[in-house]
Motif scaffolding. Structure first.
Motif, mmCIF file in Angstrom:
data_model
loop_
_atom_site.group_PDB
_atom_site.id
_atom_site.type_symbol
_atom_site.label_atom_id
_atom_site.label_comp_id
_atom_site.label_asym_id
_atom_site.label_seq_id
_atom_site.Cartn_x
_atom_site.Cartn_y
_atom_site.Cartn_z
ATOM 1 N N ARG A 141 -39.472 -32.970 56.728
ATOM 2 C CA ARG A 141 -38.016 -32.984 56.506
ATOM 3 C C ARG A 141 -37.489 -31.667 55.961
ATOM 4 O O ARG A 141 -36.468 -31.169 56.402
ATOM 5 N N MET A 164 -44.294 -25.946 62.880
ATOM 6 C CA MET A 164 -43.405 -25.173 62.016
ATOM 7 C C MET A 164 -44.108 -24.487 60.867
ATOM 8 O O MET A 164 -43.574 -23.527 60.318
ATOM 9 N N ARG A 177 -47.164 -20.523 59.698
ATOM 10 C CA ARG A 177 -47.034 -19.286 58.918
ATOM 11 C C ARG A 177 -47.274 -19.494 57.433
ATOM 12 O O ARG A 177 -47.382 -18.539 56.684
ATOM 13 N N ALA A 198 -44.894 -26.322 76.416
ATOM 14 C CA ALA A 198 -43.600 -26.144 75.744
ATOM 15 C C ALA A 198 -42.598 -27.184 76.244
ATOM 16 O O ALA A 198 -41.870 -27.798 75.460
ATOM 17 N N PHE A 228 -37.119 -13.696 56.767
ATOM 18 C CA PHE A 228 -36.975 -15.117 57.082
ATOM 19 C C PHE A 228 -37.844 -15.488 58.286
ATOM 20 O O PHE A 228 -38.455 -16.558 58.325
ATOM 21 N N HIS A 285 -41.718 -15.287 57.041
ATOM 22 C CA HIS A 285 -42.226 -16.181 56.001
ATOM 23 C C HIS A 285 -41.436 -17.472 55.835
ATOM 24 O O HIS A 285 -41.896 -18.383 55.121
ATOM 25 N N GLY A 286 -40.268 -17.542 56.452
ATOM 26 C CA GLY A 286 -39.430 -18.725 56.310
ATOM 27 C C GLY A 286 -38.401 -18.548 55.204
ATOM 28 O O GLY A 286 -38.672 -17.924 54.180
ATOM 29 N N PHE A 287 -37.220 -19.118 55.428
ATOM 30 C CA PHE A 287 -36.105 -18.998 54.491
ATOM 31 C C PHE A 287 -36.489 -19.387 53.069
ATOM 32 O O PHE A 287 -36.242 -18.647 52.111
ATOM 33 N N PHE A 332 -36.423 -17.015 66.401
ATOM 34 C CA PHE A 332 -37.324 -17.795 65.542
ATOM 35 C C PHE A 332 -36.538 -18.472 64.431
ATOM 36 O O PHE A 332 -36.701 -19.667 64.167
ATOM 37 N N TYR A 360 -34.380 -21.421 65.548
ATOM 38 C CA TYR A 360 -35.092 -22.646 65.860
ATOM 39 C C TYR A 360 -35.754 -23.280 64.650
ATOM 40 O O TYR A 360 -35.882 -24.489 64.560
ATOM 41 N N MET A 361 -36.170 -22.454 63.683
ATOM 42 C CA MET A 361 -36.989 -22.964 62.589
ATOM 43 C C MET A 361 -36.203 -23.326 61.347
ATOM 44 O O MET A 361 -36.678 -24.107 60.517
ATOM 45 N N GLU A 362 -35.039 -22.747 61.176
ATOM 46 C CA GLU A 362 -34.370 -22.870 59.879
ATOM 47 C C GLU A 362 -33.151 -23.786 59.905
ATOM 48 O O GLU A 362 -32.377 -23.804 58.951
ATOM 49 N N ARG A 374 -33.019 -26.841 59.380
ATOM 50 C CA ARG A 374 -33.085 -27.821 58.284
ATOM 51 C C ARG A 374 -32.732 -27.221 56.936
ATOM 52 O O ARG A 374 -32.554 -27.959 55.969
ATOM 53 N N GLY A 427 -40.125 -21.210 75.156
ATOM 54 C CA GLY A 427 -41.543 -21.138 74.818
ATOM 55 C C GLY A 427 -42.164 -19.774 75.078
ATOM 56 O O GLY A 427 -43.176 -19.427 74.460
ATOM 57 N N TRP A 469 -45.638 -16.701 72.942
ATOM 58 C CA TRP A 469 -46.866 -16.027 73.369
ATOM 59 C C TRP A 469 -46.658 -14.614 73.907
ATOM 60 O O TRP A 469 -47.582 -13.811 73.903
#
Lengths: 195, 195
Positions: free
Chosen positions: A26, A110, A113, A161, B24, B27-29, B106, B109-111, B113, B165, B169
């Motif tokens: 989440r 996700m 990393r 994908a 970000f 390493h992610g937000f 990236f 798509y990843m952040e 949430r 996707g 790669w």
DNA sequence: GTCTATAAGGTGATAGAC
DNA sequence: GTCTATCACCTTATAGAC
């Protein structure tokens, strides 16, 4: 009657992993504290360290368990004889398995990393083994003249994908049944690699 | 000679966004602190607040800018007349645009949430506008009998997942040129939805 | 425009009581 | 097996000096 404080090691262990899985999916690994996980389980933060040496191991165990489940489940799967039957089995298996465990799938994609270097290498190895399953099917079909894929690695990446993408939009009880979704994706996958 | 301390507002602002984007994405937000961003820029943490009201706005501005760039770039794109020509233009545009800015993609798509509810709604609106571009092409081709897609929404989702996707790669200077990758993906996309 | 200093509170992990 | 208390440190964001 049960004591308020007692022995629950065989219950609390799984509950810790389940709570971590839900919260990591989440909010993300980095955004979730050990205190939040403990609160979800119903214990104090210190008690978590009876079940995991640290937060990183909790993430790694979740991801490794998921990847091993994936490989084990595929090996136990009924497969067709020819490349076409095997590809259909793979497409339906991949969609079904991934829709069954959205949290674990989300984390596996996700949180790469946030793994330590050593843990990352282990997870990547397991992922590569799974990708090899599909690439072998495609290579075999290419050699048999059933598929026309100029590059089996690209086709494998493209299909995985596409299939994993179902998890981003599918909701149980929605417009389409699982079986219908599998059928439509199998149709697209088949045509995409067809000779 | 330059002073150690001086006026750099027109330089520092972009540098802050660039540093945040890089960190970000890596390493992610949630895992990146304002101090890390400041260090990457070459200022102290307090100075960042001259360029963003808070960390959340920094993330939102990055994502909103990316989505607006995407829509603007598509609108400026040469498009073919028929559905098949338009689909080829979309496939090549999507791959090229996304490979050009891997960090922004990236993050987008990843952040999701980590966005506040209001900010999430804005980004989802922009994303939907982009998805509608592809879905319209597919619907038009379906009606013209050029495509055979039983469900245009599913086909749209499948194609976008497949195309995006590539970012996971593809490496510049690798085995395949960008143009070769675009050609192979266009071949698979075309066949997947072909009548 | 940037700095230093600081407020107020959260972090992972451990020690020792029960 | 779990709790409470604690350590040493990091967090976002702001105030005021320069």
């Amino acid at each position: 009657m049960a004591r308020k404080t007692g022995s629950h090691s065989q219950i609390t262990g799984p509950k810790v992993r389940q709570a971590a899985s839900k919260l990591f999916a989440r909010h993300g690994f980095a955004a979730v504290s050990m205190r939040q996980i403990a609160s979800e389980v119903g214990v104090q933060a210190g008690a978590l360290y009876l079940y995991t040496p640290d937060k990183q191991s909790l993430l790694f165990d979740l991801m490794q368990g998921h990847m091993q489940d994936l490989l084990t489940a595929w090996e136990a799967q009924e497969k067709g004889r020819g490349p076409l039957e095997q590809l259909e089995a793979f497409v339906r298996f991949h969609i079904g398995f991934h829709l069954d465990r959205p949290d674990a799938v989300f984390i596996a994609y996700m949180e790469l990393r946030n793994l330590s270097d050593e843990n990352f290498a282990v997870i990547e190895g397991l992922r590569k083994r799974y990708e090899d399953v599909l690439e072998s099917i495609l290579r075999e079909g290419q050699q048999a003249g059933v598929f026309a894929v100029p590059d089996t690695k690209l086709a494998m990446m493209a299909l995985i994908a596409m299939l994993t993408g179902v998890n981003t939009w599918y909701r149980e009880g929605g417009r389409l049944s699982r079986d219908k979704v599998e059928a439509i994706y199998w149709d697209m996958a088949r045509k995409a690699v067809a000779a």
